[in-house]
Design an enzyme around this catalytic site. Structure first.
Site, PDB file in Angstrom:
ATOM      1  N   ARG A 104     -15.817  -1.295 -34.027  1.00 38.18           N
ATOM      2  CA  ARG A 104     -15.143  -1.494 -35.323  1.00 38.18           C
ATOM      3  C   ARG A 104     -16.160  -1.148 -36.405  1.00 38.18           C
ATOM      4  NH1 ARG A 104     -11.549  -6.454 -37.588  1.00 38.18           N
ATOM      5  NH2 ARG A 104     -10.092  -5.291 -36.315  1.00 38.18           N
ATOM      6  N   HIS A 131      -6.256   2.104 -37.274  1.00 42.43           N
ATOM      7  CA  HIS A 131      -6.327   0.853 -36.500  1.00 42.43           C
ATOM      8  C   HIS A 131      -5.330   0.984 -35.336  1.00 42.43           C
ATOM      9  CE1 HIS A 131      -7.246  -3.115 -35.442  1.00 42.43           C
ATOM     10  NE2 HIS A 131      -6.752  -3.794 -36.455  1.00 42.43           N
ATOM     11  N   GLN A 134      -4.031  -2.035 -33.010  1.00 45.84           N
ATOM     12  CA  GLN A 134      -3.115  -2.946 -33.703  1.00 45.84           C
ATOM     13  C   GLN A 134      -1.699  -2.375 -33.753  1.00 45.84           C
ATOM     14  OE1 GLN A 134      -3.727  -6.144 -35.373  1.00 45.84           O
ATOM     15  NE2 GLN A 134      -1.524  -6.051 -35.104  1.00 45.84           N
ATOM     16  N   ASP A 221       0.335  -5.077 -45.276  1.00 41.99           N
ATOM     17  CA  ASP A 221      -1.059  -5.433 -44.992  1.00 41.99           C
ATOM     18  C   ASP A 221      -1.699  -5.849 -46.316  1.00 41.99           C
ATOM     19  OD1 ASP A 221      -3.536  -5.707 -43.737  1.00 41.99           O
ATOM     20  OD2 ASP A 221      -3.886  -3.560 -43.492  1.00 41.99           O
ATOM     21  N   CYS A 261      -0.515  -7.392 -39.559  1.00 39.28           N
ATOM     22  CA  CYS A 261      -1.602  -7.373 -38.577  1.00 39.28           C
ATOM     23  C   CYS A 261      -2.490  -8.604 -38.677  1.00 39.28           C
ATOM     24  CB  CYS A 261      -2.416  -6.097 -38.725  1.00 39.28           C
ATOM     25  SG  CYS A 261      -3.280  -5.936 -40.308  1.00 39.28           S
ATOM     26  N   ARG A 289      -1.920  -8.088 -29.078  1.00 42.96           N
ATOM     27  CA  ARG A 289      -3.203  -7.386 -29.060  1.00 42.96           C
ATOM     28  C   ARG A 289      -3.853  -7.531 -27.681  1.00 42.96           C
ATOM     29  NH1 ARG A 289      -5.990  -6.499 -33.706  1.00 42.96           N
ATOM     30  NH2 ARG A 289      -7.280  -5.200 -32.316  1.00 42.96           N
TER      31      ARG A 289
END
Ligand code: CP
Ligand code: NVA
Length: 307
Positions: A104, A131, A134, A221, A261, A289
């Site tokens: 990440r 991402h 996700q 988000d 998320c 996830r």
């Protein structure tokens, strides 16, 4: 160490449509407790984090363990990469110890460089651009609650960020209708958008109501992602009309689900009444996830076939 060639997962299109369907089926078996194999027995995952994480860290760590393997948490505060050791050297050294690397970080090009120099699979755990793990978890959640995604309309409300770009990649591969409502100056990545628009039913609008009308999935988000904290005040102004509230949800399909998320900022991009309300599936989304990343690791590290 695994023999070359190995496969990375840096972006959703790294898998074909058929492979994605099989990945979702495998993740679903894992979710239902129907998969007990230990394809990572004796194998290790190195997890490099240059940004904070709750879900990604814990789900990869627990997932690797459930598959019989082991995970090492490598924070940039502690490893030499954080003090300037080159990415290429880090890739070559970690490849001598571990069987896969999850990372990440900020620049997507850093993940591509890591993958170029690593002799083991590299998995993208979030960059400024994408991402992918996700959004695969999100699609798994749509399948879980709505049965399928190909015939559904997904509405994105807010920043054209790493999540929006990965939704575009999912629409490009899976063919569902995607409508993004983004304020001026906060549109998704130009190249990711162009590819999705060339292959599927994708629109970008300024109007959240237009995006959400009749949609089966409504998702958003945070307004300021990790690394953009100093832009918070400017972004609060730009995104003022882009909050997912009950009035906006009322425009969606009656059975619509709300996804986020996480972490969420209640009262900013979403009201508490929506994220904690009857349409919300965010806790299943977070759980997924674990299942989708186990499916990815079982495939890329454990040799589980997707064909
Ligand atoms: N959604 C997500 O990636 O959460 P974390 O930042 O907690 O990993
Ligand atoms: N867009 C957010 C997602 C966090 C999981 C960020 O990059 O901070």
């Amino acid at each position: 160490m695994p023999d070359r060639p190995h496969r990375d997962f840096l972006a959703i299109p790294d898998f074909s449509r058929d492979e994605l369907e099989r990945l979702f089926d495998l993740a679903e078996r894992m979710r239902l407790g129907l998969y007990q194999s230990k394809p990572m027995a004796g194998k290790s995952l190195g997890m490099i984090f240059l940004k904070a994480s709750t879900r990604t860290r814990v789900s990869f760590e627990v997932g690797a363990w459930q598959l019989g393997g082991h995970a090492s948490f490598l924070s940039s505060r502690d490893v030499q990469l954080g003090r300037g050791e080159p990415i290429a050297d880090t890739a070559r050294v970690l490849s001598r110890f571990v069987d896969a690397i999850m990372i990440r970080t900020f620049a997507h090009s850093d993940v591509e460089e890591l993958a170029q120099y690593a002799d083991v699979p590299v998995i993208n755990g979030l960059t400024d651009l994408l991402h992918p793990c996700q959004v695969l978890a999100d699609v798994l959640t749509v399948r879980q609650h709505l049965g399928s995604i190909g015939d559904k309309v997904v509405a994105w409300v807010g920043d054209g960020n790493n999540m929006a770009n990965s939704w575009l990649n999912a629409a490009y591969r899976l063919g569902f209708e995607l409508r993004l409502a983004c304020p001026a100056g906060y549109e998704p990545d130009v190249r990711v958008l162009a590819r999705a628009q060339a292959h599927g039913k994708v629109i970008v609008t300024r109007d959240p109501a237009e995006a959400v009308a009749g949609a089966h999935v409504v998702t958003t988000d945070v307004w300021a992602s990790m690394g953009q904290e100093e832009e918070q005040a400017v972004r609060e102004k730009a995104f003022a009309g882009y909050r997912v509230d009950d009035a906006l949800m009322a425009r969606a399909d009656r059975q619509a689900i709300f996804l986020h998320c996480l972490p969420a900022h209640r009262g900013e991009e979403v009201t508490a009444s929506v994220i904690d309300g009857p349409h919300s599936r965010v806790w299943d989304e977070a759980e997924n996830r674990l299942h989708i990343q186990k499916a990815i690791m079982a495939t890329l590290v454990g040799g589980e076939p997707l064909s």
